[in-house]
Design an enzyme around this catalytic site. Structure first.
Site, PDB file in Angstrom:
ATOM      1  N   GLU A  51      66.506  21.862  -8.892  1.00 34.65           N
ATOM      2  CA  GLU A  51      66.156  23.220  -8.436  1.00 34.65           C
ATOM      3  C   GLU A  51      67.067  23.664  -7.291  1.00 34.65           C
ATOM      4  O   GLU A  51      67.793  22.851  -6.700  1.00 34.65           O
ATOM      5  CB  GLU A  51      64.685  23.263  -7.995  1.00 34.65           C
ATOM      6  CG  GLU A  51      64.365  22.301  -6.869  1.00 34.65           C
ATOM      7  CD  GLU A  51      63.313  22.826  -5.897  1.00 34.65           C
ATOM      8  OE1 GLU A  51      63.338  24.018  -5.560  1.00 34.65           O
ATOM      9  OE2 GLU A  51      62.481  22.010  -5.457  1.00 34.65           O
ATOM     10  N   VAL A 133      60.358  25.279  -8.218  1.00 32.90           N
ATOM     11  CA  VAL A 133      60.014  24.391  -9.333  1.00 32.90           C
ATOM     12  C   VAL A 133      59.548  25.207 -10.535  1.00 32.90           C
ATOM     13  O   VAL A 133      59.969  24.966 -11.674  1.00 32.90           O
ATOM     14  CB  VAL A 133      58.944  23.361  -8.897  1.00 32.90           C
ATOM     15  CG1 VAL A 133      58.390  22.606 -10.098  1.00 32.90           C
ATOM     16  CG2 VAL A 133      59.538  22.387  -7.878  1.00 32.90           C
ATOM     17  N   ASP A 165      45.858  30.548  -2.085  1.00 36.13           N
ATOM     18  CA  ASP A 165      47.274  30.204  -2.196  1.00 36.13           C
ATOM     19  C   ASP A 165      47.450  28.882  -2.945  1.00 36.13           C
ATOM     20  O   ASP A 165      47.276  27.795  -2.378  1.00 36.13           O
ATOM     21  CB  ASP A 165      47.917  30.142  -0.805  1.00 36.13           C
ATOM     22  CG  ASP A 165      49.443  30.119  -0.875  1.00 36.13           C
ATOM     23  OD1 ASP A 165      49.979  29.969  -1.990  1.00 36.13           O
ATOM     24  OD2 ASP A 165      50.090  30.266   0.186  1.00 36.13           O
ATOM     25  N   SER A 167      50.293  27.153  -5.533  1.00 40.72           N
ATOM     26  CA  SER A 167      51.656  27.357  -6.031  1.00 40.72           C
ATOM     27  C   SER A 167      51.687  27.483  -7.549  1.00 40.72           C
ATOM     28  O   SER A 167      51.009  26.737  -8.267  1.00 40.72           O
ATOM     29  CB  SER A 167      52.529  26.182  -5.603  1.00 40.72           C
ATOM     30  OG  SER A 167      53.814  26.327  -6.175  1.00 40.72           O
ATOM     31  N   SER A 168      52.526  28.406  -8.024  1.00 37.40           N
ATOM     32  CA  SER A 168      52.694  28.543  -9.477  1.00 37.40           C
ATOM     33  C   SER A 168      53.429  27.334 -10.064  1.00 37.40           C
ATOM     34  O   SER A 168      53.510  27.202 -11.282  1.00 37.40           O
ATOM     35  CB  SER A 168      53.428  29.841  -9.820  1.00 37.40           C
ATOM     36  OG  SER A 168      54.709  29.861  -9.231  1.00 37.40           O
ATOM     37  N   ASP A 169      53.931  26.442  -9.220  1.00 40.48           N
ATOM     38  CA  ASP A 169      54.501  25.186  -9.734  1.00 40.48           C
ATOM     39  C   ASP A 169      53.458  24.451 -10.591  1.00 40.48           C
ATOM     40  O   ASP A 169      53.799  23.814 -11.592  1.00 40.48           O
ATOM     41  CB  ASP A 169      54.899  24.239  -8.583  1.00 40.48           C
ATOM     42  CG  ASP A 169      56.079  24.756  -7.772  1.00 40.48           C
ATOM     43  OD1 ASP A 169      56.647  25.800  -8.136  1.00 40.48           O
ATOM     44  OD2 ASP A 169      56.409  24.098  -6.763  1.00 40.48           O
ATOM     45  N   LYS A 186      53.531  17.186  -0.138  1.00 40.76           N
ATOM     46  CA  LYS A 186      53.514  17.127   1.336  1.00 40.76           C
ATOM     47  C   LYS A 186      52.133  17.317   1.916  1.00 40.76           C
ATOM     48  O   LYS A 186      51.320  18.047   1.346  1.00 40.76           O
ATOM     49  CB  LYS A 186      54.357  18.275   1.869  1.00 40.76           C
ATOM     50  CG  LYS A 186      55.794  17.965   1.980  1.00 40.76           C
ATOM     51  CD  LYS A 186      56.371  18.827   3.107  1.00 40.76           C
ATOM     52  CE  LYS A 186      57.818  18.475   3.288  1.00 40.76           C
ATOM     53  NZ  LYS A 186      58.608  18.891   2.135  1.00 40.76           N
TER      54      LYS A 186
END
Ligand code: PSU
Ligand code: MN
EC number: 4.2.1.70
Length: 326
Positions: A51, A133, A165, A167-169, A186
């Site tokens: 990425e 990602v 919130d 992530s669209s990952d 993380k």
């Protein structure tokens, strides 16, 4: 005027007036694949997608450029072809040359962080976009790449119960049958909730040579990994015909995990600062990464670089094992 109306027509071509299949074909026709990557894909050689947000937003210049080049070298030395993915002047590029890598790295955070939902806008306005990602998974799967190496993926943020919130990952992983190699998630994120959400998305999650899911800067997160795999060949064998993705979590190399406690306390402070300064949405992850690096005097950056290189090594071995399966 002319350029904005042509941008609008590019957006509507991509999104509105044609079927989803036609829109995907149109987008595909805009994609530029480098000669090395194209040759490797057509001859069935191992290819590893990489990425670009990690380069533009995840690390400062010039360490980002240096790391991007070293990661590509590691992939080559281990028998695979690297395919760094980014959008340059509106053209989705799969495999970057040196000059393109340099441009991406030096643009840094001025380049648009591009998640899956941002792709049509960046392409239509002929902008530069660093793919996260989720966006990288989209382009990698479009050209048939099966393995993707990164540092850490996005996840469920802390306080997601208030902010939503996520992530669209994670949703991209749920619908893209690609093996993603990361050092886990993380601790700026809510790790238990991220693992729950990956389960909801039917993503197969395995830790490498560990019973515990790793937390990026440290080998341990306090969460048991859903499963464990002990060799790249075993990872390759997991690649059964499924519609969802696979997350392979490789713990940070031992010699770099010692700094984990220092980094964790800096993370707590950075999280408090982000809340105080009202940093939210897609600005939160880059803010936290940069702040933790400042607070640890560069220790977190050194650890980040070490784990990405280690992931590139294991990811290349998996890609080679996969290419030999057929
Ligand atoms: N985590 C890191 N380094 C990174 C990112 C996440 O340790 O560079 C980047 C990746 O590109 C990831 C994106 O896909 O942040 C997730 O952003 P968000 O949380 O806004 O979805
Ligand atoms: Mn988000």
């Amino acid at each position: 005027m002319a350029s904005s109306s042509s941008s609008l027509s590019r957006i509507s071509t991509l999104q509105n007036h044609i079927s989803p299949l036609e829109a995907n074909n149109k987008l595909r026709s805009l994609v530029k694949i480098s000669p090395q990557v194209s040759e490797a894909i057509s001859s069935g050689r191992a290819v590893v997608a990489l990425e670009s947000t990690i380069i533009s937003h995840g690390m400062p210049y010039p360490q980002n450029l240096q790391t991007a080049k070293e990661v590509e070298s590691i992939v080559r030395e281990n028998g695979a072809v690297p395919a760094t993915i980014a959008i340059l002047n509106g053209v989705p590029c799969i495999g970057l040359n040196e000059e393109e890598l340099e441009r991406l790295a030096s643009l840094g955070k001025s380049i648009q962080k591009t998640a899956g939902r941002d792709i049509p806008h960046v392409v239509a306005t002929r902008a530069n976009g660093a793919t996260t990602v989720s966006a990288t998974l989209f382009f990698a799967s479009m050209v048939g790449i099966q393995v993707f190496v990164t540092g850490g993926i996005g996840g469920v943020h802390r306080h997601a119960n208030h902010t939503m919130d996520i992530s669209s990952d994670l949703t991209a992983l749920g619908r893209t049958p690609i093996a993603v190699i990361s050092a886990g998630v993380k601790s700026i994120l809510d790790i238990p909730k991220t693992l729950e959400y990956l389960e909801t998305q039917e993503v197969y999650v395995a830790a490498y040579k560990s019973d515990e899911f790793p937390a990026f800067f440290t080998e341990k997160s306090g969460c048991k990994a859903p499963s464990r795999v002990d060799s790249p060949e075993d990872y390759a064998n997991m690649k059964l015909n499924r519609k969802a993705g696979i997350l392979f979590a490789v713990p940070i190399p031992k010699q770099h995990s010692a700094a984990g406690n220092l980094i964790e306390s800096a993370t707590q402070r950075a999280l408090t600062e982000a809340r105080e300064q009202n940093v939210t949405g897609n600005a939160e992850t880059p803010f936290l990464l940069a702040r933790v690096n400042e607070l640890t005097g560069g220790t977190s950056l050194a650890a980040n670089i070490a784990l990405v290189k280690n992931n590139a090594l294991i990811g290349s071995q998996i890609a080679v094992a996969l290419s030999q399966l057929v």
